[in-house]
Design a protein around this motif. Structure first.
Motif, PDB file in Angstrom:
ATOM      1  N   GLU A 205      11.221  -9.116   1.096  1.00 39.20           N
ATOM      2  CA  GLU A 205      12.121  -8.051   1.111  1.00 39.20           C
ATOM      3  C   GLU A 205      12.838  -8.023  -0.496  1.00 39.20           C
TER       4      GLU A 205
ATOM      5  N   GLU B  45      13.181   2.350   4.440  1.00 36.02           N
ATOM      6  CA  GLU B  45      13.931   1.652   5.711  1.00 36.02           C
ATOM      7  C   GLU B  45      13.789   2.859   6.831  1.00 36.02           C
TER       8      GLU B  45
ATOM      9  N   GLU C 123      11.881   4.983   7.471  1.00 39.61           N
ATOM     10  CA  GLU C 123      10.481   5.252   7.901  1.00 39.61           C
ATOM     11  C   GLU C 123       9.916   3.842   8.174  1.00 39.61           C
ATOM     12  N   LEU C 124      10.140   2.886   7.816  1.00 43.79           N
ATOM     13  CA  LEU C 124       9.609   1.402   8.178  1.00 43.79           C
ATOM     14  C   LEU C 124      10.266   0.606   9.046  1.00 43.79           C
ATOM     15  N   GLY C 125      11.601   0.959   9.077  1.00 48.24           N
ATOM     16  CA  GLY C 125      12.579  -0.115   9.697  1.00 48.24           C
ATOM     17  C   GLY C 125      13.189  -0.883   8.820  1.00 48.24           C
ATOM     18  N   LEU C 126      14.432  -1.437   9.135  1.00 50.33           N
ATOM     19  CA  LEU C 126      15.036  -2.445   8.191  1.00 50.33           C
ATOM     20  C   LEU C 126      14.263  -3.359   7.776  1.00 50.33           C
TER      21      LEU C 126
ATOM     22  N   CYS D  21      11.602  -3.112   5.659  1.00 47.29           N
ATOM     23  CA  CYS D  21      10.470  -2.716   5.462  1.00 47.29           C
ATOM     24  C   CYS D  21       9.270  -3.829   5.793  1.00 47.29           C
TER      25      CYS D  21
ATOM     26  N   ALA E 155       4.219  -2.960   8.987  1.00 47.47           N
ATOM     27  CA  ALA E 155       4.839  -1.606   9.045  1.00 47.47           C
ATOM     28  C   ALA E 155       4.389  -0.597   7.774  1.00 47.47           C
TER      29      ALA E 155
END
Length: 209
Positions: free
Chosen positions: A42, A66, A68-71, A73, A77
């Motif tokens: 990250e 985040e 779009e991809l979630g915490l 990234c 994803a």
């Protein structure tokens, strides 16, 4: 290590025994605070996102990523999204290439950010496998995310300016000279870099007032 206040101050005190310019700078500005980042994917992805844009712009792009991809990234994803999806988050074609390079290396296991070589130059070389991660970005990662004590980003413009001022040089030193003058400061050059940024930022703040 330069990841705690005590470690950073001890390293700067060791340099100050050799270099009066550091004594004067510490007396005038005080000690800097440690700069600590979480080691891993990250933090390196954030470095890519933040290249050549303001802190505010980088933060805005990261928030969209985040969302779009979630915490965090996750690399899987990121690789699953197409160009348009990442473009909508604010990633240029070039940065998408860099981000995908990092994600692919991490997913494949070719780059293990939690088991980098102990030798600094070998670690820099391994990080530089990633497109968009040059020597400076690798040095910044190793200094802030791993707290390595002897990282010396001599190519950093702010470091060059501050070291020139702290040592009373007539002009900004070249990268070569910046590297040479710091040889005597081993193995504490990471602390010297943090002090240099502290000095540079203090000067920038004075210009604003």
């Amino acid at each position: 290590m330069v990841s705690t206040t005590d470690q950073l101050r001890a390293s700067l005190d060791a340099i100050a025994l050799l270099e009066p310019g550091f004594v004067a700078a510490i007396g005038r500005l005080g000690y800097p605070e440690p700069r600590v980042r979480e080691p891993g994917y990250e933090t390196l992805l954030r470095t890519i996102v933040g290249q050549q844009v303001s802190v505010a712009s980088a933060a805005a792009v990261w928030r969209k990523l985040e969302a779009e991809l979630g915490l965090g990234c996750a690399p899987e994803a990121l690789l699953a999204r197409d160009f348009d999806a990442l473009r909508a988050c604010g990633l240029s074609r070039q940065k998408q290439g860099y981000a995908r390079s990092l994600a692919e290396l991490v997913v494949s296991g070719a780059l293990d950010l939690h088991a980098l070589p102990q030798d600094d130059e070998a670690a820099i070389a391994q990080l530089a496998q990633t497109k968009g991660i040059g020597r400076w970005s690798a040095e910044i990662y190793l200094l802030f995310a791993e707290g390595r004590p002897d990282i010396w980003p001599a190519g950093d413009l702010a470091v060059q300016i501050a070291i020139g001022q702290m040592l009373g040089l007539p002009e900004r030193p070249s990268e070569k000279l910046t590297r040479e003058v710091a040889e005597a400061w081993r193995p504490h050059r990471g602390a010297a870099a943090i002090m240099a940024w502290h000095h540079y930022n203090a000067g920038a703040d004075m210009l604003k007032t």
